[in-house]
Design a protein around this motif. Sequence first.
Motif, PDB file in Angstrom:
ATOM      1  N   ALA A 192     -23.791  15.407   3.316  1.00  0.00           N
ATOM      2  CA  ALA A 192     -24.188  14.171   3.168  1.00  0.00           C
ATOM      3  C   ALA A 192     -25.189  13.687   4.256  1.00  0.00           C
ATOM      4  N   TYR A 193     -25.161  14.473   5.644  1.00  0.00           N
ATOM      5  CA  TYR A 193     -26.121  14.182   6.865  1.00  0.00           C
ATOM      6  C   TYR A 193     -26.863  15.435   7.050  1.00  0.00           C
ATOM      7  N   LEU A 194     -26.965  16.324   6.221  1.00  0.00           N
ATOM      8  CA  LEU A 194     -28.024  17.593   6.434  1.00  0.00           C
ATOM      9  C   LEU A 194     -29.151  17.396   7.084  1.00  0.00           C
ATOM     10  N   ARG A 219     -24.783  16.290  -1.943  1.00  0.00           N
ATOM     11  CA  ARG A 219     -26.067  15.741  -1.240  1.00  0.00           C
ATOM     12  C   ARG A 219     -26.118  14.403  -1.783  1.00  0.00           C
ATOM     13  N   THR A 220     -26.794  13.699  -0.771  1.00  0.00           N
ATOM     14  CA  THR A 220     -26.930  12.119  -1.263  1.00  0.00           C
ATOM     15  C   THR A 220     -28.302  11.623  -0.665  1.00  0.00           C
ATOM     16  N   PHE A 221     -28.656  10.543  -1.569  1.00  0.00           N
ATOM     17  CA  PHE A 221     -29.847   9.767  -1.180  1.00  0.00           C
ATOM     18  C   PHE A 221     -29.700   8.804  -0.185  1.00  0.00           C
ATOM     19  N   SER A 222     -28.139   8.523   0.192  1.00  0.00           N
ATOM     20  CA  SER A 222     -27.994   7.439   0.739  1.00  0.00           C
ATOM     21  C   SER A 222     -28.120   7.164   2.384  1.00  0.00           C
ATOM     22  N   LYS A 223     -28.461   8.325   2.895  1.00  0.00           N
ATOM     23  CA  LYS A 223     -28.162   8.427   4.412  1.00  0.00           C
ATOM     24  C   LYS A 223     -29.871   8.479   4.881  1.00  0.00           C
TER      25      LYS A 223
HETATM   26  N1  PMP Z   1     -19.628  12.279   1.993  1.00  0.00           N
HETATM   27  C1  PMP Z   1     -19.981  11.938   3.338  1.00  0.00           C
HETATM   28  C2  PMP Z   1     -19.355  12.744   4.205  1.00  0.00           C
HETATM   29  C3  PMP Z   1     -19.939  10.652   3.568  1.00  0.00           C
HETATM   30  O1  PMP Z   1     -19.986   9.963   4.935  1.00  0.00           O
HETATM   31  C4  PMP Z   1     -20.413   9.598   2.758  1.00  0.00           C
HETATM   32  C5  PMP Z   1     -20.715   8.225   2.975  1.00  0.00           C
HETATM   33  N2  PMP Z   1     -19.824   7.467   3.909  1.00  0.00           N
HETATM   34  C6  PMP Z   1     -20.671  10.166   1.377  1.00  0.00           C
HETATM   35  C7  PMP Z   1     -20.399  11.436   1.110  1.00  0.00           C
HETATM   36  C8  PMP Z   1     -20.828   9.176   0.131  1.00  0.00           C
HETATM   37  O2  PMP Z   1     -22.074   8.741   0.089  1.00  0.00           O
HETATM   38  P1  PMP Z   1     -22.587   8.108  -0.867  1.00  0.00           P
HETATM   39  O3  PMP Z   1     -21.785   7.850  -1.973  1.00  0.00           O
HETATM   40  O4  PMP Z   1     -23.515   6.945  -0.546  1.00  0.00           O
HETATM   41  O5  PMP Z   1     -23.741   8.888  -1.470  1.00  0.00           O
END
Ligand code: PMP
Length: 359
Positions: A192-194, A219-223
Amino acid sequence: MSEKSPKLRPALDGIPTYKPGKPAAADGPVSFKLSSNENPYPPLPGVLEQATRAAGTINRYPDLACTALVAELAERFGVPAEHIATGTGSVGVAQQLVQATAGPGDEVLYAWRSFEAYPIITQIAGATSVQVPLTEGEAHDLDAMAAAITDRTRLIFVCNPNNPTGTVLHREELERFLDRVPSDILVVLDEAYLEFIRDPQVPNGVDLYRDRPNVCVLRTFSKAYGLAGLRIGFAIAHEPVAAALRKTAVPFGVSHIAQEAAIASLRSEEALWERVEALVAERARVYEALVGQGWTVPESQANFVFLRLGERTADFAAACEKAGVIVRPYPGDGVRITIGEVEANDIFLRAAEEFRKAM
Ligand code: PMP
């Protein structure tokens, strides 16, 4: 009339409900939310416009297969489109992965403390969590994790960098671990933080996935991409795992707005890296200031830092809140502080300094 309430699955008993980061106070003095590892920047250039255009069609269901986004991701990573599966945030995809692999009697293995959704989604599936304590240095103990594998293990989460400690695993140790995991156990590399990693020895999970059919990258688009509110993440996995993710997905869970915003974000790379670089610089500044104040801080490769405060955790979080920043306490354990705006980081550092002096 019966007084009985509807029968719910006993597996749900005692599930800690997911605690979102406490919101910033609406009233009172300045208050910044440093409790959810969010990106303090507004959407990347062009994203809001594309999302707004997409909002014009909300009377229609979105594209179930996220075709355009998946095509773009497949090209970017050099993987077959069939290997990409999207979901409602990477936590949604993580839940699908557990549903697809584990049920009652099965074990899901992960380091602890790590991302707090892992125990919740495991328990919802009726499976059993096996938590392997972090090392003294707040990192994954891969030897202990390998030793904890049983014939009931179905899925292993490896969070790199680890939430909430920010510690990373290097290529060699991770590869050695993967070599020890039986090929019929799924290993999920949660990255998630790559984008915040600057340690060159940390591998990119996509390279590890390529010749390992039991490795899946999350992977995520959130961070880094700053789309936490739109709920969109994805996995890169071989068949049959990717196919299982398509089976377990909430139909139409990823909105058209999220799909379009993700595409626009991918095309705004220059601004993305500028922002990530600024946050990485702030992370270094916060880290050095904390060390200068006398704190022991695990070196973080993510957009947060962790202080092991033990019994002082709640007091520290309260002191930060009073100063104007909301942080994330893990009672009895420690506090995670997201790297935010310079002003927010400054307020946090002042609060930490005062707390330290009074200790
Ligand atoms: N994996 C990890 C390690 C995270 O810290 C988080 C968010 N706190 C997520 C996944 C999930 O993030 P999201 O669902 O917003 O993609």
